[in-house]
Structure formats: structure tokens, C-alpha cells
Design a protein around this motif. Structure first.
Motif, mmCIF file in Angstrom:
data_model
loop_
_atom_site.group_PDB
_atom_site.id
_atom_site.type_symbol
_atom_site.label_atom_id
_atom_site.label_comp_id
_atom_site.label_asym_id
_atom_site.label_seq_id
_atom_site.Cartn_x
_atom_site.Cartn_y
_atom_site.Cartn_z
ATOM 1 N N TYR A 1 4.244 10.196 -7.064
ATOM 2 C CA TYR A 1 5.227 10.503 -8.103
ATOM 3 C C TYR A 1 4.523 10.864 -9.407
ATOM 4 O O TYR A 1 4.862 11.854 -10.050
ATOM 5 N N ASN A 2 3.521 10.069 -9.788
ATOM 6 C CA ASN A 2 2.797 10.336 -11.029
ATOM 7 C C ASN A 2 2.068 11.676 -10.978
ATOM 8 O O ASN A 2 2.019 12.402 -11.972
ATOM 9 N N ARG A 3 1.508 12.034 -9.827
ATOM 10 C CA ARG A 3 0.856 13.342 -9.691
ATOM 11 C C ARG A 3 1.880 14.468 -9.825
ATOM 12 O O ARG A 3 1.616 15.494 -10.452
ATOM 13 N N ALA A 4 3.057 14.280 -9.234
ATOM 14 C CA ALA A 4 4.105 15.306 -9.322
ATOM 15 C C ALA A 4 4.576 15.480 -10.760
ATOM 16 O O ALA A 4 4.760 16.607 -11.229
ATOM 17 N N GLU B 1 4.512 18.619 -15.761
ATOM 18 C CA GLU B 1 4.272 18.682 -17.201
ATOM 19 C C GLU B 1 3.213 19.715 -17.576
ATOM 20 O O GLU B 1 3.291 20.313 -18.640
ATOM 21 N N THR B 2 2.205 19.920 -16.727
ATOM 22 C CA THR B 2 1.122 20.836 -17.094
ATOM 23 C C THR B 2 1.342 22.262 -16.614
ATOM 24 O O THR B 2 0.780 23.190 -17.186
ATOM 25 N N ARG B 3 2.156 22.466 -15.579
ATOM 26 C CA ARG B 3 2.318 23.808 -15.020
ATOM 27 C C ARG B 3 3.692 24.419 -15.262
ATOM 28 O O ARG B 3 3.807 25.574 -15.641
ATOM 29 N N GLN C 1 0.828 -1.207 0.000
ATOM 30 C CA GLN C 1 0.000 0.000 0.000
ATOM 31 C C GLN C 1 0.861 1.255 0.000
ATOM 32 O O GLN C 1 0.576 2.218 -0.714
ATOM 33 N N ALA C 2 1.922 1.253 0.794
ATOM 34 C CA ALA C 2 2.816 2.416 0.849
ATOM 35 C C ALA C 2 3.507 2.623 -0.495
ATOM 36 O O ALA C 2 3.648 3.760 -0.959
ATOM 37 N N LEU C 3 3.914 1.537 -1.128
ATOM 38 C CA LEU C 3 4.555 1.638 -2.437
ATOM 39 C C LEU C 3 3.572 2.179 -3.472
ATOM 40 O O LEU C 3 3.921 3.029 -4.292
ATOM 41 N N GLY C 4 2.336 1.713 -3.426
ATOM 42 C CA GLY C 4 1.306 2.213 -4.334
ATOM 43 C C GLY C 4 1.058 3.699 -4.150
ATOM 44 O O GLY C 4 0.908 4.444 -5.121
ATOM 45 N N LYS C 5 1.030 4.154 -2.896
ATOM 46 C CA LYS C 5 0.843 5.580 -2.621
ATOM 47 C C LYS C 5 2.030 6.393 -3.132
ATOM 48 O O LYS C 5 1.861 7.502 -3.635
ATOM 49 N N LEU D 1 9.544 13.570 -19.134
ATOM 50 C CA LEU D 1 9.451 12.686 -17.977
ATOM 51 C C LEU D 1 8.340 11.676 -18.207
ATOM 52 O O LEU D 1 7.291 12.015 -18.737
ATOM 53 N N GLU D 2 8.576 10.449 -17.806
ATOM 54 C CA GLU D 2 7.556 9.415 -17.933
ATOM 55 C C GLU D 2 7.049 9.036 -16.555
ATOM 56 O O GLU D 2 7.796 9.035 -15.584
ATOM 57 N N SER D 3 5.766 8.727 -16.490
ATOM 58 C CA SER D 3 5.193 8.313 -15.215
ATOM 59 C C SER D 3 5.594 6.878 -14.912
ATOM 60 O O SER D 3 5.968 6.119 -15.800
ATOM 61 N N ALA D 4 5.516 6.529 -13.645
ATOM 62 C CA ALA D 4 5.800 5.160 -13.221
ATOM 63 C C ALA D 4 4.508 4.373 -13.346
ATOM 64 O O ALA D 4 3.573 4.568 -12.587
ATOM 65 N N GLY D 5 4.431 3.496 -14.312
ATOM 66 C CA GLY D 5 3.194 2.784 -14.586
ATOM 67 C C GLY D 5 3.048 1.480 -13.833
ATOM 68 O O GLY D 5 2.080 0.770 -14.020
#
Length: 63
Positions: free
Chosen positions: A15-18, A23-25, A6-10, A47-51
Motif C-alpha cells: 500500500y505504501n509503495r502504491a 504521489e510521484t508519478r 507477515q502477510a499484513l506487513g507485506k 494521501l497518507e501512508s499507513a505507518g
């Protein structure tokens, strides 16, 4: 082990939100510097997101 997953998922979600926020701002404004004639010879990297999402653990009832 479930808590670690769960902690890893969070962490991956944060990271993906950051990356999305960057990328947008930030990056569009930074790329506009080239249009204004203020830039270096280096390009801004993509930058690529962690999928990867952590695998869920199986739960067992042990009596």
C-alpha cells in the motif's frame, strides 16, 4: 499467527509503495492540468501512508 503478521506487513508495504508511486508519478501530472486551464473546482486530496507495522509474535518451544 506469525504468517498473518507477515502477510499484513507485506500488505502495508505494498500500500505504501502504491501511494508513493501515485504521489510521484500520477498526481504531479494531474496537478499540471490547473496550469493548463483544465481542471475542476475540487482539489486533489493528499494521501497518507499507513505507518503501522504489525507486532512480531513471540515464539515458544513447547515439548
Amino acid at each position: 499467527m506469525n504468517d498473518v503478521g507477515q502477510a499484513l506487513g507485506k500488505s502495508v508495504s505494498a500500500y505504501n509503495r502504491a501511494v508513493g508511486s501515485l504521489e510521484t508519478r500520477i498526481l504531479p501530472a494531474a496537478r499540471r492540468f490547473k496550469e493548463l486551464g483544465v481542471s475542476s473546482d475540487r482539489d486533489i486530496p493528499v494521501l497518507e501512508s499507513a505507518g503501522v507495522v504489525p507486532r512480531k509474535t513471540l515464539t515458544f518451544d513447547i515439548e
